[in-house]
Design an enzyme around this catalytic site. Structure first.
Site, mmCIF file in Angstrom:
data_model
loop_
_atom_site.group_PDB
_atom_site.id
_atom_site.type_symbol
_atom_site.label_atom_id
_atom_site.label_comp_id
_atom_site.label_asym_id
_atom_site.label_seq_id
_atom_site.Cartn_x
_atom_site.Cartn_y
_atom_site.Cartn_z
ATOM 1 N N SER A 163 0.727 -1.188 -0.052
ATOM 2 C CA SER A 163 -0.043 0.124 0.005
ATOM 3 C C SER A 163 0.789 1.230 0.266
ATOM 4 O O SER A 163 1.598 1.467 1.140
ATOM 5 C CB SER A 163 -0.898 0.044 1.332
ATOM 6 O OG SER A 163 -1.588 -1.349 1.478
ATOM 7 N N HIS A 181 -4.227 -0.799 -5.957
ATOM 8 C CA HIS A 181 -3.322 -1.863 -6.393
ATOM 9 C C HIS A 181 -3.220 -2.124 -7.723
ATOM 10 O O HIS A 181 -4.309 -2.618 -8.388
ATOM 11 C CB HIS A 181 -3.660 -3.053 -5.656
ATOM 12 C CG HIS A 181 -3.184 -3.270 -4.196
ATOM 13 N ND1 HIS A 181 -1.762 -3.410 -3.750
ATOM 14 C CD2 HIS A 181 -3.799 -2.765 -2.969
ATOM 15 C CE1 HIS A 181 -1.912 -3.443 -2.207
ATOM 16 N NE2 HIS A 181 -3.053 -2.984 -2.088
ATOM 17 N N HIS A 229 -3.326 -10.732 -2.469
ATOM 18 C CA HIS A 229 -3.419 -11.303 -1.124
ATOM 19 C C HIS A 229 -4.174 -12.553 -0.857
ATOM 20 O O HIS A 229 -5.077 -12.945 -1.759
ATOM 21 C CB HIS A 229 -4.268 -10.254 -0.381
ATOM 22 C CG HIS A 229 -3.486 -8.698 -0.515
ATOM 23 N ND1 HIS A 229 -3.486 -8.027 -1.461
ATOM 24 C CD2 HIS A 229 -2.970 -8.172 0.596
ATOM 25 C CE1 HIS A 229 -2.837 -6.758 -1.166
ATOM 26 N NE2 HIS A 229 -2.464 -6.881 0.082
ATOM 27 N N TYR A 237 -6.528 -13.263 0.829
ATOM 28 C CA TYR A 237 -7.984 -13.027 1.206
ATOM 29 C C TYR A 237 -8.678 -12.682 -0.122
ATOM 30 O O TYR A 237 -9.975 -12.729 -0.078
ATOM 31 C CB TYR A 237 -8.242 -11.778 2.184
ATOM 32 C CG TYR A 237 -7.588 -10.559 1.932
ATOM 33 C CD1 TYR A 237 -8.131 -9.923 1.000
ATOM 34 C CD2 TYR A 237 -6.565 -10.192 2.515
ATOM 35 C CE1 TYR A 237 -7.748 -8.609 0.447
ATOM 36 C CE2 TYR A 237 -6.073 -8.706 2.313
ATOM 37 C CZ TYR A 237 -6.802 -7.978 0.930
ATOM 38 O OH TYR A 237 -6.178 -6.958 0.790
ATOM 39 N N GLU A 238 -7.978 -12.494 -1.341
ATOM 40 C CA GLU A 238 -8.391 -12.348 -2.448
ATOM 41 C C GLU A 238 -9.026 -13.751 -3.168
ATOM 42 O O GLU A 238 -9.892 -13.749 -4.048
ATOM 43 C CB GLU A 238 -7.902 -11.641 -3.587
ATOM 44 C CG GLU A 238 -7.518 -10.150 -3.059
ATOM 45 C CD GLU A 238 -6.340 -9.491 -3.901
ATOM 46 O OE1 GLU A 238 -6.803 -9.193 -5.068
ATOM 47 O OE2 GLU A 238 -5.117 -9.455 -3.457
ATOM 48 N N ALA A 260 2.033 -2.573 4.621
ATOM 49 C CA ALA A 260 1.340 -1.982 5.782
ATOM 50 C C ALA A 260 0.520 -2.818 6.842
ATOM 51 O O ALA A 260 0.463 -3.860 6.810
ATOM 52 C CB ALA A 260 0.294 -0.952 5.335
ATOM 53 N N MET A 279 -1.658 -8.908 6.671
ATOM 54 C CA MET A 279 -2.356 -9.980 5.905
ATOM 55 C C MET A 279 -1.514 -10.309 4.725
ATOM 56 O O MET A 279 -2.097 -10.782 3.674
ATOM 57 C CB MET A 279 -3.660 -9.427 5.624
ATOM 58 C CG MET A 279 -4.384 -8.728 6.582
ATOM 59 S SD MET A 279 -6.077 -8.061 5.843
ATOM 60 C CE MET A 279 -6.608 -7.248 7.485
ATOM 61 N N SER A 280 -0.180 -10.046 4.633
ATOM 62 C CA SER A 280 0.572 -10.370 3.271
ATOM 63 C C SER A 280 1.899 -10.714 3.794
ATOM 64 O O SER A 280 2.236 -11.273 4.913
ATOM 65 C CB SER A 280 0.585 -9.055 2.375
ATOM 66 O OG SER A 280 1.220 -8.135 3.129
ATOM 67 N N ASN A 286 -1.338 1.795 11.640
ATOM 68 C CA ASN A 286 -2.417 2.179 12.714
ATOM 69 C C ASN A 286 -2.077 1.267 13.937
ATOM 70 O O ASN A 286 -1.102 0.284 13.623
ATOM 71 C CB ASN A 286 -4.006 1.646 12.048
ATOM 72 C CG ASN A 286 -3.834 0.205 11.523
ATOM 73 O OD1 ASN A 286 -3.270 -0.054 10.548
ATOM 74 N ND2 ASN A 286 -4.044 -0.812 12.358
ATOM 75 N N HIS A 309 -9.791 0.533 6.591
ATOM 76 C CA HIS A 309 -8.721 0.702 5.588
ATOM 77 C C HIS A 309 -8.466 2.186 5.330
ATOM 78 O O HIS A 309 -7.368 2.394 4.760
ATOM 79 C CB HIS A 309 -9.507 0.083 4.326
ATOM 80 C CG HIS A 309 -8.627 -0.318 3.247
ATOM 81 N ND1 HIS A 309 -7.561 -0.880 3.509
ATOM 82 C CD2 HIS A 309 -8.601 0.381 1.861
ATOM 83 C CE1 HIS A 309 -6.876 -0.707 2.098
ATOM 84 N NE2 HIS A 309 -7.504 -0.250 1.322
HETATM 85 N N1 HPA Z 1 -4.191 -5.636 11.075
HETATM 86 C C1 HPA Z 1 -4.095 -6.496 9.731
HETATM 87 N N2 HPA Z 1 -3.467 -5.976 8.349
HETATM 88 C C2 HPA Z 1 -3.212 -4.574 8.476
HETATM 89 C C3 HPA Z 1 -3.287 -3.847 9.542
HETATM 90 C C4 HPA Z 1 -4.017 -4.403 10.986
HETATM 91 O O1 HPA Z 1 -4.222 -3.853 12.100
HETATM 92 N N3 HPA Z 1 -2.935 -2.685 9.176
HETATM 93 C C5 HPA Z 1 -2.642 -2.727 8.005
HETATM 94 N N4 HPA Z 1 -2.520 -3.976 7.486
#
Ligand code: HPA
Length: 276
Positions: free
Chosen positions: A31, A62, A84, A86-87, A114, A212-213, A236, A248
């Protein structure tokens, strides 16, 4: 030849129709950093959609293309846009791009993402060099037949995030006056963010950040003996660490806020890291 090797060879042939370039570095940009692909000199752009077997990213923001060219005077291949789990893609397909970069001749991979910050005191915007990972995705990209051309059946992961590259990265960052931390990255599949209980669990297990990656790509890269440098942008605070619900939008806003400094670091690293 296994189906996987046939697919890889077909992708390789497709790239080789367009360029003879041998990249030193493969870059997998998460990201916010995809725009670096636009700074590549003498670019040759290959759409994933034109490559046999390549998945196409469905996440907004993306792009889905491979860019070969020069960055900081170094020959690179950049995956602009990553896939990803999850896709809905099987892990083997997720790592096709990394495997292709190795087939093109890359010796090292720089991967960014990220991530949510777990360790106490972390602040959104912090850049964390990944030291190691904890795979909570419940899958592994190496499951299935193991073409010997790629690597051994049971690859060692004790230095998957190459210590030497990380140490060099620390001194380059210090030189640039860019603060970086170091820590353990854990990943669940997503796409739902973690619960506060899951984050407490990860914290107890020693994870500093969650995403998640990255883990599938790093396993595949390490399997092929690529050197790896991973960097997380803490976008975050992880679930339950702050009282804010996760969104997001916050992830992309932070990525946008730090993109100048993060991209400067990546550009300098590509120019200055000694690979062998
Ligand atoms: N959790 C999972 N994936 C993420 C997060 C998170 O807090 N922030 C950015 N990608």
């Amino acid at each position: 030849m296994s189906e996987l090797m046939q697919q890889l060879k077909a992708c390789l042939a497709h790239v080789r129709e367009k360029t003879d370039r041998v990249p030193e570095f493969g870059l997998v940009l998460g990201s916010g950093l995809g725009f670096l692909a636009e700074q590549v000199e003498n670019p040759v752009v290959i759409e994933y959609a034109d490559m046999p077997g390549f998945p196409v990213s469905t996440v907004e923001g993306h792009a889905s293309r491979l860019v070969l060219g020069e960055l900081s005077g170094r020959s690179v291949a950049i995956m602009q846009g990553r896939f990803h789990y999850y896709e809905g893609y099987p892990m083997e397909r997720l790592v096709l791009g990394v495997r292709l970069m190795a087939q093109l001749g890359a010796k090292a991979m720089l991967v960014t993402n990220a991530a949510g910050g777990i360790r106490q005191g972390m602040k959104p915007g912090e850049l964390m060099l990944i030291e190691d990972h904890i795979n909570f995705m419940g899958d592994n990209p190496l499951i299935g037949t193991n073409p010997k051309e790629l690597g051994t059946r049971f690859p060692d992961m004790s230095d998957a995030y190459t210590t030497d590259l990380r140490e060099q990265a620390k001194s380059i960052a210090a030189d640039l006056g860019i603060p970086v931390s170091q820590g353990i990255y854990a990943a669940f599949t997503g796409p739902s963010y973690e619960t506060p209980a899951e984050i407490r669990l990860l914290s107890k297990l020693g994870a500093d950040a969650v995403g998640m990656s990255t883990i599938p790509e790093v396993i595949a890269a390490s399997h092929m003996k690529l050197k790896v440098l991973g960097i997380s942008c803490i976008s975050n605070l992880a679930s339950g660490i702050s009282d804010q619900p996760l969104s997001h939008a916050e992830v992309t806003e932070t990525a946008e806020r730090v993109r100048h400094v993060f991209s400067r670091l990546v550009i300098e690293l590509v120019g200055r890291l000694k690979i062998d």
